[in-house]
Scaffold this active site. Sequence first.
Site, PDB file in Angstrom:
ATOM      1  N   TYR A  75     -14.865  66.480  -8.487  1.00  0.00           N
ATOM      2  CA  TYR A  75     -14.299  67.665  -8.030  1.00  0.00           C
ATOM      3  C   TYR A  75     -13.514  68.378  -8.884  1.00  0.00           C
ATOM      4  CZ  TYR A  75     -10.103  65.821  -5.881  1.00  0.00           C
ATOM      5  OH  TYR A  75      -8.924  65.370  -6.061  1.00  0.00           O
TER       6      TYR A  75
ATOM      7  N   ARG B 297     -12.457  68.687 -17.907  1.00  0.00           N
ATOM      8  CA  ARG B 297     -12.379  67.360 -17.131  1.00  0.00           C
ATOM      9  C   ARG B 297     -13.598  67.434 -16.138  1.00  0.00           C
ATOM     10  NH1 ARG B 297      -6.899  67.017 -13.689  1.00  0.00           N
ATOM     11  NH2 ARG B 297      -8.055  68.482 -12.343  1.00  0.00           N
TER      12      ARG B 297
ATOM     13  N   ARG C 229     -30.765  56.400   1.464  1.00  0.00           N
ATOM     14  CA  ARG C 229     -29.628  55.653   1.132  1.00  0.00           C
ATOM     15  C   ARG C 229     -29.979  54.358   0.478  1.00  0.00           C
ATOM     16  NH1 ARG C 229     -26.139  51.948   2.880  1.00  0.00           N
ATOM     17  NH2 ARG C 229     -23.803  52.346   2.634  1.00  0.00           N
TER      18      ARG C 229
ATOM     19  N   LYS D 193     -12.163  62.085 -11.742  1.00  0.00           N
ATOM     20  CA  LYS D 193     -11.759  62.992 -10.677  1.00  0.00           C
ATOM     21  C   LYS D 193     -12.736  62.875  -9.392  1.00  0.00           C
ATOM     22  CE  LYS D 193      -9.282  67.037  -9.314  1.00  0.00           C
ATOM     23  NZ  LYS D 193      -8.069  66.460  -8.841  1.00  0.00           N
TER      24      LYS D 193
ATOM     25  N   GLU E 266       1.612  57.756 -10.592  1.00  0.00           N
ATOM     26  CA  GLU E 266       1.702  59.307 -10.413  1.00  0.00           C
ATOM     27  C   GLU E 266       1.977  59.367  -9.068  1.00  0.00           C
ATOM     28  OE1 GLU E 266      -2.369  61.041 -11.245  1.00  0.00           O
ATOM     29  OE2 GLU E 266      -3.281  59.183 -10.606  1.00  0.00           O
TER      30      GLU E 266
ATOM     31  N   LEU F 133      -4.870  60.345 -13.293  1.00  0.00           N
ATOM     32  CA  LEU F 133      -5.599  61.235 -13.482  1.00  0.00           C
ATOM     33  C   LEU F 133      -4.958  62.190 -14.539  1.00  0.00           C
ATOM     34  CD1 LEU F 133      -8.105  63.188 -12.642  1.00  0.00           C
ATOM     35  CD2 LEU F 133      -6.596  64.513 -11.267  1.00  0.00           C
TER      36      LEU F 133
HETATM   37  N1  PLP Z   1      -2.983  63.140  -9.861  1.00  0.00           N
HETATM   38  C1  PLP Z   1      -3.708  63.222  -8.783  1.00  0.00           C
HETATM   39  C2  PLP Z   1      -4.214  61.819  -8.199  1.00  0.00           C
HETATM   40  C3  PLP Z   1      -4.519  64.428  -8.204  1.00  0.00           C
HETATM   41  O1  PLP Z   1      -5.290  64.382  -7.099  1.00  0.00           O
HETATM   42  C4  PLP Z   1      -4.072  65.722  -8.897  1.00  0.00           C
HETATM   43  C5  PLP Z   1      -4.659  66.868  -8.613  1.00  0.00           C
HETATM   44  O2  PLP Z   1      -5.381  67.049  -7.573  1.00  0.00           O
HETATM   45  C6  PLP Z   1      -3.104  65.749 -10.006  1.00  0.00           C
HETATM   46  C7  PLP Z   1      -2.586  64.384 -10.237  1.00  0.00           C
HETATM   47  C8  PLP Z   1      -2.817  67.016 -10.743  1.00  0.00           C
HETATM   48  O3  PLP Z   1      -3.779  67.351 -11.481  1.00  0.00           O
HETATM   49  P1  PLP Z   1      -3.866  68.982 -11.922  1.00  0.00           P
HETATM   50  O4  PLP Z   1      -2.798  69.147 -12.694  1.00  0.00           O
HETATM   51  O5  PLP Z   1      -5.438  68.878 -13.064  1.00  0.00           O
HETATM   52  O6  PLP Z   1      -4.170  69.497 -10.686  1.00  0.00           O
END
Ligand code: PLP
Length: 290
Positions: free
Chosen positions: A33, A52, A100, A148, A180, A205
């Site tokens: 997503y 991405r 499934r 993601k 993060e 991410l």
């Molecule tokens: N880290 C995680 C785990 C996230 O879910 C997100 C955004 O949803 C981010 C960082 C920030 O990413 P972005 O700046 O692309 O929204």
Amino acid sequence: MSHVAYVNGRYLPQKQAQVHIEDRGYQFADGVYEVICVWNGVPADYAGHLKRLNRSLNELRIASPMSDGALTFIVKEIVRRNHVSQGTVYMQVNRGVAPRAHPFPTGNVKPSVVVTAKHGAGPAESVAEKGVKVIAVVDQRWGRCDIKTVGLLPNALAKQAAAEGKAFEALLHRDGIVTEASASNAWLVTKDQILVTHPVTNAILAGVTRGTVLKMARAAGYKVEERPFTLDETKTAKEVFLTGTTTFVMPVVTIDDRPVANGAPGTVALDLRQRYRAYLDGLTETAWNV
Ligand code: PLP
């Protein structure tokens, strides 16, 4: 006003929009997503989000459902039909519908595509002016946080712990290293005024906002280091802040109820927040170009 959703080729009132019970996104979290900020009707960092999305699809060997141009047409339609000026677009691509079974389905299974939009972008300015509380939570995610995926249960559990602690976010740490946050990237500012954020590895991410803020910070003359940093270093930093599509740049003022420095939002975070807001205010129709 009822929301309009795009689901597999059709625009429908959101209440009537449905997905199949054997969609692999539903059964295996086998999907990816993106969330994109819409500001004055145009998207922020659109090309970065599409890049991405395509990378996430590639990493999971999910076929690309359509060209970037076709997807952009749909995203524009969803923004227009929902009259979104300040808001977010959500898009999800799943591997598709199949009986499934764990292995990938064979044969001609088409990826499922959903695009929706919501009103409201970023936290209120008053929140950023005061700064936010975070709590530290052990990072329990898998080894490919760079993709993601919609497999967000550890993120949801961490965010729930934050909500129960009346905190804005959960700072995730593994073996003492802050990776993060549950839905944003984490940064600190050292006593020597160096900005530090985790390098782009499988452990985080690669936030699109992180990338934009990093470029902005360097252009503004700040020194930035992409290196791992510990929870202890974070707790004793001069400043801590978060970046993300729904967060913009957010100063952190307490970690586990202990103040960061003097407990007030840091000047670097506030400066970068302003620069990020100026970037959003300066977006034009060319923001749709990919
Ligand atoms: N880290 C995680 C785990 C996230 O879910 C997100 C955004 O949803 C981010 C960082 C920030 O990413 P972005 O700046 O692309 O929204």
